[in-house]
Design a protein around this motif. Structure first.
Motif, PDB file in Angstrom:
ATOM      1  N   VAL A 192      -4.744 -13.074  -0.203  1.00  0.00           N
ATOM      2  CA  VAL A 192      -5.678 -12.629  -1.248  1.00  0.00           C
ATOM      3  C   VAL A 192      -5.852 -11.111  -1.195  1.00  0.00           C
ATOM      4  O   VAL A 192      -5.815 -10.432  -2.227  1.00  0.00           O
ATOM      5  CB  VAL A 192      -7.026 -13.354  -1.109  1.00  0.00           C
ATOM      6  CG1 VAL A 192      -8.101 -12.691  -1.977  1.00  0.00           C
ATOM      7  CG2 VAL A 192      -6.885 -14.821  -1.503  1.00  0.00           C
ATOM      8  N   LEU A 193      -6.016 -10.556   0.004  1.00  0.00           N
ATOM      9  CA  LEU A 193      -6.156  -9.101   0.119  1.00  0.00           C
ATOM     10  C   LEU A 193      -4.890  -8.391  -0.363  1.00  0.00           C
ATOM     11  O   LEU A 193      -4.971  -7.343  -1.027  1.00  0.00           O
ATOM     12  CB  LEU A 193      -6.459  -8.705   1.564  1.00  0.00           C
ATOM     13  CG  LEU A 193      -7.754  -9.228   2.174  1.00  0.00           C
ATOM     14  CD1 LEU A 193      -8.014  -8.565   3.519  1.00  0.00           C
ATOM     15  CD2 LEU A 193      -8.940  -8.997   1.249  1.00  0.00           C
ATOM     16  N   TYR A 194      -3.735  -8.963  -0.045  1.00  0.00           N
ATOM     17  CA  TYR A 194      -2.454  -8.383  -0.470  1.00  0.00           C
ATOM     18  C   TYR A 194      -2.341  -8.402  -1.998  1.00  0.00           C
ATOM     19  O   TYR A 194      -1.909  -7.423  -2.613  1.00  0.00           O
ATOM     20  CB  TYR A 194      -1.325  -9.185   0.172  1.00  0.00           C
ATOM     21  CG  TYR A 194       0.071  -8.697  -0.137  1.00  0.00           C
ATOM     22  CD1 TYR A 194       0.523  -7.463   0.324  1.00  0.00           C
ATOM     23  CD2 TYR A 194       0.960  -9.486  -0.865  1.00  0.00           C
ATOM     24  CE1 TYR A 194       1.810  -7.021   0.058  1.00  0.00           C
ATOM     25  CE2 TYR A 194       2.249  -9.054  -1.142  1.00  0.00           C
ATOM     26  CZ  TYR A 194       2.669  -7.825  -0.675  1.00  0.00           C
ATOM     27  OH  TYR A 194       3.937  -7.392  -0.941  1.00  0.00           O
ATOM     28  N   LEU A 195      -2.738  -9.504  -2.626  1.00  0.00           N
ATOM     29  CA  LEU A 195      -2.678  -9.596  -4.086  1.00  0.00           C
ATOM     30  C   LEU A 195      -3.661  -8.633  -4.747  1.00  0.00           C
ATOM     31  O   LEU A 195      -3.342  -8.020  -5.778  1.00  0.00           O
ATOM     32  CB  LEU A 195      -2.973 -11.032  -4.530  1.00  0.00           C
ATOM     33  CG  LEU A 195      -1.898 -12.070  -4.187  1.00  0.00           C
ATOM     34  CD1 LEU A 195      -2.387 -13.476  -4.526  1.00  0.00           C
ATOM     35  CD2 LEU A 195      -0.599 -11.769  -4.907  1.00  0.00           C
ATOM     36  N   VAL A 196      -4.861  -8.499  -4.176  1.00  0.00           N
ATOM     37  CA  VAL A 196      -5.834  -7.536  -4.720  1.00  0.00           C
ATOM     38  C   VAL A 196      -5.248  -6.131  -4.654  1.00  0.00           C
ATOM     39  O   VAL A 196      -5.298  -5.361  -5.618  1.00  0.00           O
ATOM     40  CB  VAL A 196      -7.166  -7.602  -3.942  1.00  0.00           C
ATOM     41  CG1 VAL A 196      -8.086  -6.452  -4.358  1.00  0.00           C
ATOM     42  CG2 VAL A 196      -7.868  -8.937  -4.194  1.00  0.00           C
ATOM     43  N   PHE A 197      -4.670  -5.784  -3.495  1.00  0.00           N
ATOM     44  CA  PHE A 197      -4.081  -4.444  -3.349  1.00  0.00           C
ATOM     45  C   PHE A 197      -2.947  -4.224  -4.346  1.00  0.00           C
ATOM     46  O   PHE A 197      -2.866  -3.173  -4.987  1.00  0.00           O
ATOM     47  CB  PHE A 197      -3.555  -4.239  -1.927  1.00  0.00           C
ATOM     48  CG  PHE A 197      -2.854  -2.921  -1.749  1.00  0.00           C
ATOM     49  CD1 PHE A 197      -3.575  -1.766  -1.507  1.00  0.00           C
ATOM     50  CD2 PHE A 197      -1.475  -2.816  -1.878  1.00  0.00           C
ATOM     51  CE1 PHE A 197      -2.939  -0.538  -1.383  1.00  0.00           C
ATOM     52  CE2 PHE A 197      -0.825  -1.605  -1.759  1.00  0.00           C
ATOM     53  CZ  PHE A 197      -1.570  -0.455  -1.506  1.00  0.00           C
ATOM     54  N   ALA A 222      -9.451  -4.985   4.438  1.00  0.00           N
ATOM     55  CA  ALA A 222      -8.478  -5.126   5.523  1.00  0.00           C
ATOM     56  C   ALA A 222      -8.976  -4.417   6.781  1.00  0.00           C
ATOM     57  O   ALA A 222      -8.780  -4.911   7.907  1.00  0.00           O
ATOM     58  CB  ALA A 222      -7.124  -4.562   5.095  1.00  0.00           C
ATOM     59  N   ARG A 223      -9.621  -3.264   6.620  1.00  0.00           N
ATOM     60  CA  ARG A 223     -10.219  -2.570   7.774  1.00  0.00           C
ATOM     61  C   ARG A 223     -11.292  -3.442   8.418  1.00  0.00           C
ATOM     62  O   ARG A 223     -11.357  -3.585   9.643  1.00  0.00           O
ATOM     63  CB  ARG A 223     -10.853  -1.253   7.336  1.00  0.00           C
ATOM     64  CG  ARG A 223      -9.893  -0.134   7.047  1.00  0.00           C
ATOM     65  CD  ARG A 223     -10.695   1.156   6.869  1.00  0.00           C
ATOM     66  NE  ARG A 223      -9.890   2.217   6.313  1.00  0.00           N
ATOM     67  CZ  ARG A 223      -9.031   2.953   7.011  1.00  0.00           C
ATOM     68  NH1 ARG A 223      -8.873   2.706   8.304  1.00  0.00           N
ATOM     69  NH2 ARG A 223      -8.337   3.918   6.431  1.00  0.00           N
ATOM     70  N   LEU A 224     -12.153  -3.997   7.577  1.00  0.00           N
ATOM     71  CA  LEU A 224     -13.230  -4.855   8.074  1.00  0.00           C
ATOM     72  C   LEU A 224     -12.644  -6.046   8.828  1.00  0.00           C
ATOM     73  O   LEU A 224     -13.085  -6.379   9.938  1.00  0.00           O
ATOM     74  CB  LEU A 224     -14.086  -5.336   6.901  1.00  0.00           C
ATOM     75  CG  LEU A 224     -15.153  -6.394   7.207  1.00  0.00           C
ATOM     76  CD1 LEU A 224     -16.183  -5.835   8.173  1.00  0.00           C
ATOM     77  CD2 LEU A 224     -15.819  -6.856   5.920  1.00  0.00           C
ATOM     78  N   LEU A 225     -11.632  -6.673   8.244  1.00  0.00           N
ATOM     79  CA  LEU A 225     -11.027  -7.835   8.874  1.00  0.00           C
ATOM     80  C   LEU A 225     -10.362  -7.453  10.199  1.00  0.00           C
ATOM     81  O   LEU A 225     -10.449  -8.195  11.185  1.00  0.00           O
ATOM     82  CB  LEU A 225     -10.006  -8.459   7.921  1.00  0.00           C
ATOM     83  CG  LEU A 225      -9.549  -9.874   8.239  1.00  0.00           C
ATOM     84  CD1 LEU A 225     -10.712 -10.855   8.178  1.00  0.00           C
ATOM     85  CD2 LEU A 225      -8.457 -10.308   7.266  1.00  0.00           C
TER      86      LEU A 225
END
Length: 415
Positions: A192-197, A222-225
């Protein structure tokens, strides 16, 4: 010594920095996204009224969580008195009694991790997870998300409402999965993070190629994770996003037109992001527990370390794509490897790999595959065939900047 007395600007700044952290804990305490959102707003209203007079508390996050929780409980009690058979009667009983241990920052940070995993639950489709993550974890407005996703605000709002209802009705747990479920669930979050980026870095359609707010939010998450769950592949994803984002300023010209990699002004690349990204790649690879995002980050690191396209180690990139293809077999990865082989060994070697891929199917509707084939044909001087492939790519592209680039290539062939 009396506590500092903040003005409204300081409180607004705190809302921007810490609001979603407070919200995540309120979701856990209240068991409802909507109640938590209202409690968050009420808590900051109370802070704006009291702190300029009384001073900012020593732990403002804990104060806001407590204030929001108690105001929500008061509101539910009033509803229960007015409508004895309302849902409030059951809801208030489910809220934990007593003040939670809010002084421990780690406990509050865990709530944000829980919220991310909830929004990216496997029962949601990618579109619902992206919308819910941007709204609830990032705090973006419905209008902003709808604009970025090229949807009507009402459509986006309905998507979010349905996802929240599913969380409530299906009893989706608000938790980080245990060790046995983590690999599968973490993969979903990273996707999901990759798709948002990607939607921010290279929009799938619309007038603007770049949507910096979306790519910035993906990097922030991604930093938070990576801070909360420092797994090698999480760091690998963060490295990939940083290395890709480092080239953003050079990817378009003043008119918003696409600038291909070989023509980019590398002095515009963000060196700080490159240094940070490269520092994350090595340890992730050395761990032996990396995945596709770390391998993609390694490829991006090779690009980042090259002074020019001609001085890039294309053989190493082709080798990394080969490793990625073994890990994640797909026509798109095979296509990228073929392009790297073409750069290392010449366009004829690349075309020998691309043509069977196109014939095998799976790439027929992928405009970048036709554009890649067209570029190899152009470099070989087979201009009529190149023109046909560029025209096919143009017919499939929905992104304005990419379409203008393909039109320029066609005009060059016609000249």
């Amino acid at each position: 010594m009396s506590p500092p007395k903040p003005d409204s600007a300081a409180i607004q700044d705190l809302y921007r920095r810490e609001g979603r952290r407070v919200f995540a804990t309120l979701v856990r305490l209240l068991g409802s996204f909507d109640l938590a959102e209202e409690a968050l707003q009420n808590a900051f209203v109370a802070a704006a009224e009291r702190w300029p007079r009384e001073g900012m508390p020593k732990n403002p996050v804990a104060w806001l969580i407590s204030a929001g929780r108690f105001q929500a409980i008061d509101q539910l009690r009033r509803q229960r008195r007015m409508t004895p058979w309302s849902e409030a009667a059951g809801h208030i009983d489910a809220i934990p009694d007593g003040a939670p241990a809010l002084d421990e920052r780690e406990a509050v940070e865990d709530d944000r991790l829980r919220l991310i995993f909830t929004c990216c639950h496997p029962s949601f489709g990618d579109e619902a997870s992206i919308a819910l993550t941007l709204r609830e974890v990032c705090g973006l407005s419905t209008e902003a998300i709808a604009h970025a996703c090229l949807l009507a605000p009402t459509t986006l709002a309905q998507r979010i409402v349905r996802a929240k209802a599913k969380i409530r009705d299906a009893g989706i747990p608000y938790e980080v999965p245990d060790a046995s479920e983590l690999p599968e669930r973490l993969g979903r979050v990273l996707r999901v993070l990759y798709l948002v980026f990607n939607e921010g870095y290279s929009a799938s359609s619309g007038d603007d190629l770049l949507k910096p707010d979306l790519s910035a939010e993906a990097i922030r998450l991604a930093r938070l994770l990576a801070d909360l769950l420092p797994e090698p592949e999480v760091r690998g994803l963060l490295a990939l996003l940083l290395l890709q984002e480092s080239r953003r300023r050079a990817r378009t010209d003043a008119a918003g037109d696409l600038v291909p990699l070989e023509e980019q002004d590398r002095s515009l690349w963000d060196r700080a992001a490159i240094v940070e990204g490269c520092a994350l790649v090595g340890p992730a690879l050395q761990s032996g527990r990396f995945g596709s995002y770390t391998l993609q980050a390694a490829i991006a690191a090779v690009h980042a370390g090259a002074p020019s396209t001609a001085e890039t180690d294309w053989a190493e990139i082709a080798g990394l794509y080969g490793a990625l293809l073994r890990l994640e077999p797909s026509p798109v990865v095979a296509l990228n490897r073929a392009v790297a082989v073409a750069m290392a060994e010449g366009p004829e070697a690349g075309l020998a790999l691309v043509e069977p891929l196109m014939e095998a199917g799976g790439l027929g509707r992928y405009h970048l595959a036709h554009a890649a084939k067209a570029d190899l044909l152009r470099r070989l001087g087979r201009l009529e065939e190149a023109k046909t492939s560029y025209e096919t790519a143009l017919g499939l592209s929905r992104q304005a900047a990419e379409r203008r680039f393909l039109e320029r290539r066609l005009a060059e062939i016609d000249r």
